[in-house]
Design a protein around this motif. Sequence first.
Motif, mmCIF file in Angstrom:
data_model
loop_
_atom_site.group_PDB
_atom_site.id
_atom_site.type_symbol
_atom_site.label_atom_id
_atom_site.label_comp_id
_atom_site.label_asym_id
_atom_site.label_seq_id
_atom_site.Cartn_x
_atom_site.Cartn_y
_atom_site.Cartn_z
ATOM 1 N N UNK A 195 0.838 -1.201 0.000
ATOM 2 C CA UNK A 195 0.000 0.000 0.000
ATOM 3 C C UNK A 195 0.872 1.249 0.000
ATOM 4 N N UNK A 196 1.805 1.335 0.954
ATOM 5 C CA UNK A 196 2.645 2.522 1.070
ATOM 6 C C UNK A 196 3.579 2.681 -0.129
ATOM 7 N N UNK A 197 4.197 1.581 -0.568
ATOM 8 C CA UNK A 197 5.100 1.660 -1.716
ATOM 9 C C UNK A 197 4.361 2.202 -2.936
ATOM 10 N N UNK A 198 3.174 1.674 -3.166
ATOM 11 C CA UNK A 198 2.394 2.061 -4.344
ATOM 12 C C UNK A 198 1.920 3.497 -4.259
ATOM 13 N N UNK A 199 1.380 3.874 -3.117
ATOM 14 C CA UNK A 199 0.811 5.214 -2.958
ATOM 15 C C UNK A 199 1.877 6.294 -3.113
ATOM 16 N N UNK A 200 2.988 6.140 -2.392
ATOM 17 C CA UNK A 200 4.034 7.173 -2.405
ATOM 18 C C UNK A 200 4.651 7.292 -3.794
ATOM 19 N N UNK A 201 4.982 6.152 -4.412
ATOM 20 C CA UNK A 201 5.663 6.187 -5.706
ATOM 21 C C UNK A 201 4.734 6.638 -6.823
ATOM 22 N N UNK A 202 3.539 6.069 -6.892
ATOM 23 C CA UNK A 202 2.608 6.417 -7.964
ATOM 24 C C UNK A 202 2.227 7.890 -7.918
ATOM 25 N N UNK A 203 2.012 8.421 -6.726
ATOM 26 C CA UNK A 203 1.641 9.832 -6.594
ATOM 27 C C UNK A 203 2.700 10.737 -7.202
ATOM 28 N N UNK A 204 3.957 10.440 -6.914
ATOM 29 C CA UNK A 204 5.049 11.291 -7.402
ATOM 30 C C UNK A 204 5.225 11.189 -8.909
ATOM 31 N N UNK A 205 5.168 9.968 -9.442
ATOM 32 C CA UNK A 205 5.426 9.775 -10.868
ATOM 33 C C UNK A 205 4.290 10.360 -11.709
ATOM 34 N N UNK A 206 3.057 10.180 -11.272
ATOM 35 C CA UNK A 206 1.931 10.773 -12.002
ATOM 36 C C UNK A 206 2.000 12.292 -11.973
ATOM 37 N N UNK A 207 2.442 12.850 -10.845
ATOM 38 C CA UNK A 207 2.583 14.308 -10.754
ATOM 39 C C UNK A 207 3.618 14.836 -11.737
ATOM 40 N N UNK A 208 4.559 13.981 -12.141
ATOM 41 C CA UNK A 208 5.587 14.380 -13.106
ATOM 42 C C UNK A 208 5.211 14.005 -14.535
ATOM 43 N N UNK A 209 3.956 13.626 -14.756
ATOM 44 C CA UNK A 209 3.483 13.387 -16.119
ATOM 45 C C UNK A 209 3.402 11.949 -16.550
ATOM 46 N N UNK A 248 -7.063 6.358 -9.248
ATOM 47 C CA UNK A 248 -7.593 7.441 -8.421
ATOM 48 C C UNK A 248 -6.993 8.794 -8.794
ATOM 49 N N UNK A 249 -5.756 8.775 -9.282
ATOM 50 C CA UNK A 249 -5.079 10.036 -9.613
ATOM 51 C C UNK A 249 -5.177 10.384 -11.094
ATOM 52 N N UNK A 264 15.626 6.261 -11.860
ATOM 53 C CA UNK A 264 14.554 5.373 -11.419
ATOM 54 C C UNK A 264 13.989 5.848 -10.085
ATOM 55 N N UNK A 265 12.668 5.865 -9.988
ATOM 56 C CA UNK A 265 12.008 6.218 -8.735
ATOM 57 C C UNK A 265 11.851 4.990 -7.852
ATOM 58 N N UNK A 266 11.915 5.195 -6.548
ATOM 59 C CA UNK A 266 11.690 4.121 -5.590
ATOM 60 C C UNK A 266 11.259 4.739 -4.269
ATOM 61 N N UNK A 275 4.000 8.875 8.077
ATOM 62 C CA UNK A 275 3.380 7.562 8.125
ATOM 63 C C UNK A 275 1.872 7.603 7.996
ATOM 64 N N UNK A 276 1.245 8.616 8.598
ATOM 65 C CA UNK A 276 -0.211 8.736 8.529
ATOM 66 C C UNK A 276 -0.688 8.940 7.099
ATOM 67 N N UNK A 277 0.156 9.510 6.259
ATOM 68 C CA UNK A 277 -0.204 9.753 4.859
ATOM 69 C C UNK A 277 0.228 8.624 3.942
ATOM 70 N N UNK A 278 1.160 7.797 4.394
ATOM 71 C CA UNK A 278 1.699 6.736 3.539
ATOM 72 C C UNK A 278 0.901 5.441 3.636
ATOM 73 N N UNK A 279 0.427 5.106 4.844
ATOM 74 C CA UNK A 279 -0.181 3.787 5.065
ATOM 75 C C UNK A 279 -1.701 3.839 5.034
#
Length: 399
Positions: free
Chosen positions: A146-160, A187-188, A269-271, A382-386
């Motif tokens: 959940x956290x890996x996906x949310x944090x990474x996907x949010x950033x990459x989508x924000x960059x196009x 969702x994004x 590469x993002x991680x 953590x409250x925003x990641x999980x």
Amino acid sequence: MRQFLAAAILAAMTTAAHAQVSDDVVRIGVLTDLSSWGRDNSGPGSVEAAKMAVEEFGPTVLGKPIEIISADHQMKTDVGVQIARGWFDNGKVDAIADIPNSGIAIAVHNMVRERNKVALLSGPGASSLTDELCSPNTVHFTYDTYALSKVTASAVIAEGGKSWYFITADYAFGQQLEKDATRFINEMGGKVLGSVRHPTNTADFSSFALQAQSSKADVVAFANAGQDTDNSIKQSGEFGLVQGGQKLVGLLMFDTDVHAIGLNAAQGTYMTTASYWNMDEKTRAWSKKFYARTNVMPTMIQTGVYGSVLHYLKAIQAAGTDDPKAVMAKMRELPIEDTFVHGGKLREDGRVIRDMYLAKVRKPSESKEPWDYLDIIKTVKGEDAYRPVSESKCPLLKK
């Protein structure tokens, strides 16, 4: 007479405290991968990290010795379950730590609930462990899908990076990672164009890389781990995916993966990670000690083994017993503080709420010293990641 009576009472209290440690020893088994594709990210380093936690805490707890043992589950569920059962039935093991491979971890997670033992999970990522499968006997310490996906996907989508294609390991962790990432992408406002699944420990990713390339997705995401991540990203680079304008995303990637791939192939590469060796002076000092013992810098799995074992020992000390119910209550009560975690909290569902870090792999010209591979570009609380309590299927949580 009073002095004698006071001494007798003190001796009785001490004896009672000591008697609260089952079998007169606190024995922790590190169940890890010592010979297969996840060895570098956990393996011998996880065993050393557990020993470093004991050394930091002290050689005894409640006056009784602390023992670290280890075994190789070989990334095979039947082997892992057999080891865990033997440890509990005959080896007098109180807690099992690490367990990379979500399939094995889920089996052991169910076993500790039945046997009233403790699981200190750092290696597995399946978010279901603290969702529909939650248990009062499990600590999911380091990261999850959940956290890996949310944090990474949010950033990459924000960059196009709007359109995505997945190269996914065909087992519980990889499938869960793809599922969680797909949710956040949708969702994004992003879109998943397709995916392909591969068996674990695959050497040839050429056909998978070509399928990802032909999809013309903005982003190629790797929902795998260990040598599979190394091989898939390296071979995708060789097929020119980055030169063709596609972004590469390692949904579970470690410092050791970057080291194996090399900065030339991995740059950009993002991680997402739960720790990094070069965050501050304390993390640098601990990591240099770890490096002296292992010849590599620690991954987040290994720092998680250290942190989970240390917190477990602190909880035994505070509880005055190694009884699992009492220890788990103290683990939830005490704030989590170690070299890599500050102000962490163990939730009722077993999820440790801790900060996560979005990182980007540096260019070769930006690396200033060996293992200087990552730029930490964002700290996510953590409250925003999980997974929030409001979304959880865990009956242990009060909503």
